[in-house]
Design a protein around this motif. Structure first.
Motif, PDB file in Angstrom:
ATOM      1  N   LYS A   1      11.044  -7.284  27.631  1.00 42.36           N
ATOM      2  CA  LYS A   1      10.596  -8.658  27.427  1.00 42.36           C
ATOM      3  C   LYS A   1       9.090  -8.776  27.592  1.00 42.36           C
ATOM      4  O   LYS A   1       8.555  -9.871  27.625  1.00 42.36           O
ATOM      5  CB  LYS A   1      11.328  -9.572  28.445  1.00 42.36           C
ATOM      6  N   ARG A   2       8.350  -7.688  27.667  1.00 43.47           N
ATOM      7  CA  ARG A   2       6.936  -7.734  28.012  1.00 43.47           C
ATOM      8  C   ARG A   2       6.010  -7.751  26.796  1.00 43.47           C
ATOM      9  O   ARG A   2       5.030  -8.455  26.772  1.00 43.47           O
ATOM     10  CB  ARG A   2       6.557  -6.545  28.894  1.00 43.47           C
ATOM     11  N   HIS A   3       6.291  -6.933  25.806  1.00 42.14           N
ATOM     12  CA  HIS A   3       5.382  -6.824  24.668  1.00 42.14           C
ATOM     13  C   HIS A   3       6.188  -6.419  23.452  1.00 42.14           C
ATOM     14  O   HIS A   3       7.390  -6.156  23.546  1.00 42.14           O
ATOM     15  CB  HIS A   3       4.259  -5.809  24.948  1.00 42.14           C
ATOM     16  N   ILE A   4       5.527  -6.393  22.283  1.00 40.71           N
ATOM     17  CA  ILE A   4       6.176  -6.139  20.992  1.00 40.71           C
ATOM     18  C   ILE A   4       7.326  -7.124  20.798  1.00 40.71           C
ATOM     19  O   ILE A   4       8.458  -6.744  20.510  1.00 40.71           O
ATOM     20  CB  ILE A   4       6.642  -4.670  20.848  1.00 40.71           C
ATOM     21  N   LEU A   5       7.018  -8.405  20.973  1.00 43.92           N
ATOM     22  CA  LEU A   5       8.048  -9.426  20.869  1.00 43.92           C
ATOM     23  C   LEU A   5       8.189  -9.977  19.456  1.00 43.92           C
ATOM     24  O   LEU A   5       9.152 -10.694  19.176  1.00 43.92           O
ATOM     25  CB  LEU A   5       7.736 -10.574  21.841  1.00 43.92           C
ATOM     26  N   THR A   6       7.257  -9.656  18.562  1.00 46.24           N
ATOM     27  CA  THR A   6       7.302 -10.245  17.227  1.00 46.24           C
ATOM     28  C   THR A   6       8.480  -9.714  16.414  1.00 46.24           C
ATOM     29  O   THR A   6       9.045 -10.449  15.612  1.00 46.24           O
ATOM     30  CB  THR A   6       5.997  -9.952  16.471  1.00 46.24           C
TER      31      THR A   6
ATOM     32  N   LYS B   1      11.360  -8.818  17.665  1.00 43.53           N
ATOM     33  CA  LYS B   1      12.628  -9.183  18.301  1.00 43.53           C
ATOM     34  C   LYS B   1      13.025 -10.596  17.891  1.00 43.53           C
ATOM     35  O   LYS B   1      12.179 -11.481  17.762  1.00 43.53           O
ATOM     36  CB  LYS B   1      12.502  -9.087  19.822  1.00 43.53           C
TER      37      LYS B   1
ATOM     38  N   LYS C   1      15.372 -12.582  22.542  1.00 45.48           N
ATOM     39  CA  LYS C   1      14.422 -12.964  23.589  1.00 45.48           C
ATOM     40  C   LYS C   1      15.022 -14.013  24.518  1.00 45.48           C
ATOM     41  O   LYS C   1      14.770 -13.997  25.717  1.00 45.48           O
ATOM     42  CB  LYS C   1      13.132 -13.485  22.954  1.00 45.48           C
TER      43      LYS C   1
END
Length: 65
Positions: free
Chosen positions: A29-34, A36, A41
Motif C-alpha cells: 500500500k506504499r507506492h506504485i499505486l497507479t 492497482k 487499495k
C-alpha cells in the motif's frame, strides 16, 4: 541477568493488543499505486493480524510486549 532487548524493526511494525493478539499494517500500500485498482487499495486499508505460525517468532523479538 541483563534485560533482553526488543528488536527495533519489530517494535516499529507490530503492536500487541490487550487480548494478546498481534496486529500489523497491510503490505502493498506504499507506492506504485497507479496500477492497482480502487477495490484493491480499498481492501488494503486498516490493519490485520499476523499468521499463527509467525506469532512465536514475533513474540521472541518483543520479549516484554
Amino acid at each position: 541477568m541483563p534485560k533482553m532487548k526488543t528488536k527495533s524493526s519489530a517494535k516499529k511494525r507490530f503492536t500487541v493488543r490487550a487480548g494478546g493478539t498481534i496486529k500489523r499494517g497491510q503490505a502493498f500500500k506504499r507506492h506504485i499505486l497507479t496500477k492497482k485498482t480502487t477495490k484493491c487499495k480499498r481492501q488494503l486499508r486498516g490493519v490485520t493480524g499476523i499468521h499463527e505460525r509467525d506469532v512465536a517468532s514475533v513474540r521472541a523479538m518483543m520479549p516484554y510486549a
